[in-house]
Scaffold this active site. Structure first.
Site, PDB file in Angstrom:
ATOM      1  N   HIS A  54     -34.593 -22.220 -70.736  1.00 26.71           N
ATOM      2  CA  HIS A  54     -34.977 -20.843 -70.412  1.00 26.71           C
ATOM      3  C   HIS A  54     -33.830 -20.198 -69.647  1.00 26.71           C
ATOM      4  O   HIS A  54     -33.039 -20.880 -68.975  1.00 26.71           O
ATOM      5  CB  HIS A  54     -36.240 -20.823 -69.558  1.00 26.71           C
ATOM      6  CG  HIS A  54     -37.472 -21.224 -70.292  1.00 26.71           C
ATOM      7  ND1 HIS A  54     -38.736 -20.936 -69.820  1.00 26.71           N
ATOM      8  CD2 HIS A  54     -37.661 -21.883 -71.461  1.00 26.71           C
ATOM      9  CE1 HIS A  54     -39.641 -21.392 -70.662  1.00 26.71           C
ATOM     10  NE2 HIS A  54     -39.016 -21.976 -71.667  1.00 26.71           N
ATOM     11  N   GLU A  56     -33.754 -18.539 -66.922  1.00 28.21           N
ATOM     12  CA  GLU A  56     -33.788 -18.813 -65.482  1.00 28.21           C
ATOM     13  C   GLU A  56     -33.309 -20.222 -65.164  1.00 28.21           C
ATOM     14  O   GLU A  56     -32.595 -20.434 -64.180  1.00 28.21           O
ATOM     15  CB  GLU A  56     -35.210 -18.627 -64.929  1.00 28.21           C
ATOM     16  CG  GLU A  56     -35.788 -17.244 -65.115  1.00 28.21           C
ATOM     17  CD  GLU A  56     -36.613 -17.098 -66.388  1.00 28.21           C
ATOM     18  OE1 GLU A  56     -37.467 -16.214 -66.438  1.00 28.21           O
ATOM     19  OE2 GLU A  56     -36.400 -17.874 -67.355  1.00 28.21           O
ATOM     20  N   CYS A  84     -41.958 -18.106 -66.343  1.00 30.07           N
ATOM     21  CA  CYS A  84     -43.093 -18.983 -66.622  1.00 30.07           C
ATOM     22  C   CYS A  84     -43.331 -19.870 -65.397  1.00 30.07           C
ATOM     23  O   CYS A  84     -42.553 -19.851 -64.440  1.00 30.07           O
ATOM     24  CB  CYS A  84     -42.822 -19.826 -67.867  1.00 30.07           C
ATOM     25  SG  CYS A  84     -41.552 -21.079 -67.630  1.00 30.07           S
ATOM     26  N   CYS A  87     -40.317 -22.163 -64.608  1.00 24.86           N
ATOM     27  CA  CYS A  87     -39.190 -21.449 -64.003  1.00 24.86           C
ATOM     28  C   CYS A  87     -39.529 -20.953 -62.602  1.00 24.86           C
ATOM     29  O   CYS A  87     -38.713 -21.073 -61.685  1.00 24.86           O
ATOM     30  CB  CYS A  87     -38.773 -20.279 -64.894  1.00 24.86           C
ATOM     31  SG  CYS A  87     -38.044 -20.808 -66.461  1.00 24.86           S
TER      32      CYS A  87
END
Length: 169
Positions: A54, A56, A84, A87
């Site tokens: 991801h 992040e 999410c 993260c």
């Protein structure tokens, strides 16, 4: 701090991801009014698809690898999509206390996690979350991704359905 300026930098990362056929999420981490690391979603569509890369998480990895000494409690993370749960917890465990995002993740967003209900390590954290900064710009990218017949990632998901129902201003 100019939230729109820094979110526009995160949106540049999301554009880059989209141009490579990836899910369009970008992230920048800001310290002392300058971008110190960036991240864009990877491995969302290839044969080696995974849920670890991801935007992040990639930015956090770069933050950890920085040689510069910084006070992480003075860092702000900007993401084009609400982080999410994975993260969000990685962000706060790594000492970041300010999160700004553009578009809400109605399917997997983690920022509504009630830290007060968790063990003291988490329940004592003071986190500032600012949503909806340049939301429309992120929405446009997500709509473009979900409209592309070649894009299979999260196709038919709650996030895809919700996004396609949203009006772009």
């Amino acid at each position: 701090m100019d939230y729109e300026f820094f979110m526009s930098k995160a949106l540049e990362e999301a554009h880059q991801a989209l141009s490579m056929g990836e899910f369009p999420v970008g992230c920048v981490i800001v310290y002392e009014n300058r971008v110190i690391v960036t991240g864009a979603r990877h491995h969302s569509v290839q044969d080696d698809q995974n849920e670890l890369d991801h935007a992040e998480m990639l930015a956090l990895r770069r933050l950890v690898d920085l040689e510069e000494k910084i006070d992480r409690e003075k860092v702000t993370l900007f993401s084009t999509l609400e982080p999410c749960l994975m993260c969000y917890t990685a962000i706060i465990v790594n000492g970041i206390r300010r999160i700004v995002y553009a578009y809400e993740d109605v399917m997997g967003g983690g920022t509504n996690l009630d830290l007060k209900r968790l063990n003291p390590y988490y329940s004592n954290m003071k986190i500032t979350i600012t949503p909806n900064v340049l939301r429309g710009e992120s929405l446009k990218l997500l709509k473009k991704f979900f409209s592309d017949p070649k894009s299979r990632y999260l196709k038919g998901s709650l996030l895809a359905q919700y996004t396609m129902e949203q009006k772009v201003n």
